[in-house]
Design a protein around this motif. Structure first.
Motif, PDB file in Angstrom:
ATOM      1  N   GLU A 284       0.312   3.090   8.302  1.00  0.00           N
ATOM      2  CA  GLU A 284       0.018   2.310   7.102  1.00  0.00           C
ATOM      3  C   GLU A 284      -1.498   2.191   6.956  1.00  0.00           C
ATOM      4  OE1 GLU A 284       1.798  -1.315   5.981  1.00  0.00           O
ATOM      5  OE2 GLU A 284       3.774  -0.810   6.777  1.00  0.00           O
TER       6      GLU A 284
ATOM      7  N   THR B 255      -5.679  -7.209  -4.948  1.00  0.00           N
ATOM      8  CA  THR B 255      -5.781  -6.940  -3.520  1.00  0.00           C
ATOM      9  C   THR B 255      -5.510  -8.198  -2.701  1.00  0.00           C
ATOM     10  OG1 THR B 255      -7.277  -6.258  -1.739  1.00  0.00           O
ATOM     11  CG2 THR B 255      -8.282  -7.304  -3.645  1.00  0.00           C
TER      12      THR B 255
ATOM     13  N   ASN C   2      -3.330   0.327   5.084  1.00  0.00           N
ATOM     14  CA  ASN C   2      -3.840  -1.046   5.068  1.00  0.00           C
ATOM     15  C   ASN C   2      -3.902  -1.620   6.477  1.00  0.00           C
ATOM     16  OD1 ASN C   2      -0.920  -1.070   4.978  1.00  0.00           O
ATOM     17  ND2 ASN C   2      -1.019  -3.268   4.692  1.00  0.00           N
TER      18      ASN C   2
ATOM     19  N   THR D   4       0.794  -1.234   0.000  1.00  0.00           N
ATOM     20  CA  THR D   4       0.000   0.000   0.000  1.00  0.00           C
ATOM     21  C   THR D   4       0.828   1.286   0.000  1.00  0.00           C
ATOM     22  OG1 THR D   4      -1.798  -1.162   1.119  1.00  0.00           O
ATOM     23  CG2 THR D   4      -1.850   1.234   1.206  1.00  0.00           C
TER      24      THR D   4
ATOM     25  N   GLN E 206       0.386   3.981  -2.989  1.00  0.00           N
ATOM     26  CA  GLN E 206      -0.140   5.342  -2.787  1.00  0.00           C
ATOM     27  C   GLN E 206       0.830   6.392  -3.325  1.00  0.00           C
ATOM     28  OE1 GLN E 206      -0.816   4.881   1.502  1.00  0.00           O
ATOM     29  NE2 GLN E 206      -2.977   5.329   1.150  1.00  0.00           N
TER      30      GLN E 206
ATOM     31  N   ALA F 293      -7.621   3.041   0.662  1.00  0.00           N
ATOM     32  CA  ALA F 293      -6.331   3.713   0.467  1.00  0.00           C
ATOM     33  C   ALA F 293      -6.410   4.789  -0.607  1.00  0.00           C
ATOM     34  CB  ALA F 293      -5.257   2.692   0.091  1.00  0.00           C
TER      35      ALA F 293
ATOM     36  N   VAL G  74      -2.039  -5.045  -1.824  1.00  0.00           N
ATOM     37  CA  VAL G  74      -2.726  -3.895  -1.242  1.00  0.00           C
ATOM     38  C   VAL G  74      -4.027  -4.397  -0.622  1.00  0.00           C
ATOM     39  CG1 VAL G  74      -3.952  -1.752  -1.734  1.00  0.00           C
ATOM     40  CG2 VAL G  74      -1.708  -2.179  -2.765  1.00  0.00           C
ATOM     41  N   THR G  75      -4.192  -4.171   0.666  1.00  0.00           N
ATOM     42  CA  THR G  75      -5.328  -4.739   1.384  1.00  0.00           C
ATOM     43  C   THR G  75      -6.655  -4.083   1.023  1.00  0.00           C
ATOM     44  OG1 THR G  75      -3.890  -5.333   3.226  1.00  0.00           O
ATOM     45  CG2 THR G  75      -6.240  -5.217   3.680  1.00  0.00           C
ATOM     46  N   ASP G  76      -6.695  -2.767   1.053  1.00  0.00           N
ATOM     47  CA  ASP G  76      -7.950  -2.040   0.843  1.00  0.00           C
ATOM     48  C   ASP G  76      -7.722  -0.919  -0.167  1.00  0.00           C
ATOM     49  OD1 ASP G  76     -10.408  -0.825   0.993  1.00  0.00           O
ATOM     50  OD2 ASP G  76     -10.223  -0.166   3.073  1.00  0.00           O
ATOM     51  N   PRO G  77      -7.731  -1.229  -1.454  1.00  0.00           N
ATOM     52  CA  PRO G  77      -7.430  -0.203  -2.468  1.00  0.00           C
ATOM     53  C   PRO G  77      -8.423   0.949  -2.501  1.00  0.00           C
ATOM     54  CG  PRO G  77      -8.139  -2.256  -3.494  1.00  0.00           C
ATOM     55  CD  PRO G  77      -7.928  -2.551  -2.053  1.00  0.00           C
TER      56      PRO G  77
END
Length: 324
Positions: free
Chosen positions: A169, A139, A171, A96, A100, A122, A116-119
């Motif tokens: 961070e 993701t 994520n 992430t 970003q 983020a 990337v956990t939560d696009p």
């Protein structure tokens, strides 16, 4: 003599023309990752191998640029500026923070993020479906409910679950909020310990002693880079350490239910290849990995004061025995 000079000049010209022709045919993929640790390194290798399998050979018709930000946001910004200035065909941003930074810098270059956990959270994309603009990716949003089921299966009496995370961070913050919500629904409590850099991970883990019945670690890059510090605390204090990343099991965690980050990289590489072949990243849905594997480490469990059941070990895709 004149003929020899002419032949030399012609030979030089032909070599130059060949070099130019090769440059015209050579595609450029720039890959950056926020830090080096086994999971993110596996993503990088997966991207390379997938491109190779699809006919893109580094040093031939492909040039791969690769740099790690060493966990430093300022270095990540420098890499972003450098890569954008080089004008590659595609930029791959692993994790992430790098994604970003790259998304902010690369307005016209296709960007594919990975791990990337939560696009959406983020602010990399507005939607997982046809995200628009110049960015898409894969993701690694975690199956939190399945992870908590595993933890309760191994430590059924645990009520207070500790976690170490980097509040800087995006994520990590998103995951901690989700875990806290899910634990509360189960009548359990999350005990949080912050570490903004790897040197703070040991102290954060120590702060959980006496407060947590078990420790659960997400895919937080800061923490996973220094996970051995958390493992050492778990062993000394008799607190079982569980992880979201299966690679962490070989480093001393009790168990993890997750996916193979190498496969995650292969999936990312396939998206990169589609873009190299003309696809528009804005039209490509953000993808996820659905296949989960259980890794267990019975020796690590013993060191942390628990014994894994034969049934659990029998269910595992891989049994790691790290006798230290």
């Amino acid at each position: 003599m004149a003929n020899r000079i002419l032949r030399t000049l012609l030979g030089t010209a032909l070599l130059a023309m060949a070099a130019i022709a090769q440059g015209d045919d050579q595609r450029v993929v720039a890959i950056t990752q926020i830090v080096e640790h086994p999971a993110l390194d596996a993503v990088y290798q997966g991207v390379r191998d997938e491109l190779q399998e699809r006919g893109y050979t580094d040093g031939d018709n492909l040039r791969i640029m690769h740099e790690s930000a060493q966990g430093n946001s300022a270095i990540a910004s420098q890499i972003a500026r450098k890569f954008v200035g080089e004008g590659p065909d595609v930029i791959v941003a692993i994790a992430t923070p790098s994604a970003q930074t790259m998304a902010a810098a690369a307005r016209n270059t296709p960007v594919v993020f990975s791990a990337v956990t939560d696009p959406v959270g983020a602010k990399l994309v507005k939607s997982l479906k046809a995200p628009g603009a110049n960015i898409t990716g894969v993701t690694d949003m975690l199956p939190i409910e399945s992870h908590l089921d595993l933890l309760e299966r191994v430590v059924p009496d645990a009520k207070r679950i500790g976690t170490v995370y980097n509040p800087g961070e995006a994520n990590a913050v998103a995951l901690v909020e989700l875990i806290e919500e899910r634990l509360e629904a189960r009548g359990m409590e999350l005990v949080k310990a912050a570490a903004t850099k790897t040197s703070e991970v040991l102290g954060a883990a120590r702060s959980l002693v006496g407060k947590a019945d078990a420790i659960y670690l997400t895919t937080d890059n800061t923490v996973i880079s220094a996970v051995e510090a958390v493992i050492s605390v778990g062993e000394r204090a008799g607190i079982p350490v569980f992880a979201a990343d299966t690679a962490t099991v070989s480093r001393g965690a009790v168990a993890a239910l997750g996916f193979d980050y190498y496969d995650h990289g292969r999936q990312t590489g396939a998206m990169v290849a589609r873009i190299l072949e003309g696809a528009n990243p804005g039209d490509m849905d953000v993808e996820s990995v659905d296949t989960l594997e259980l890794f267990v480490n019975p020796a690590a469990a013993e060191r942390m004061g628990i014994t894994l059941s034969d049934d659990l070990i029998g269910d595992a895709e891989e049994v790691v025995n790290s006798d230290q």
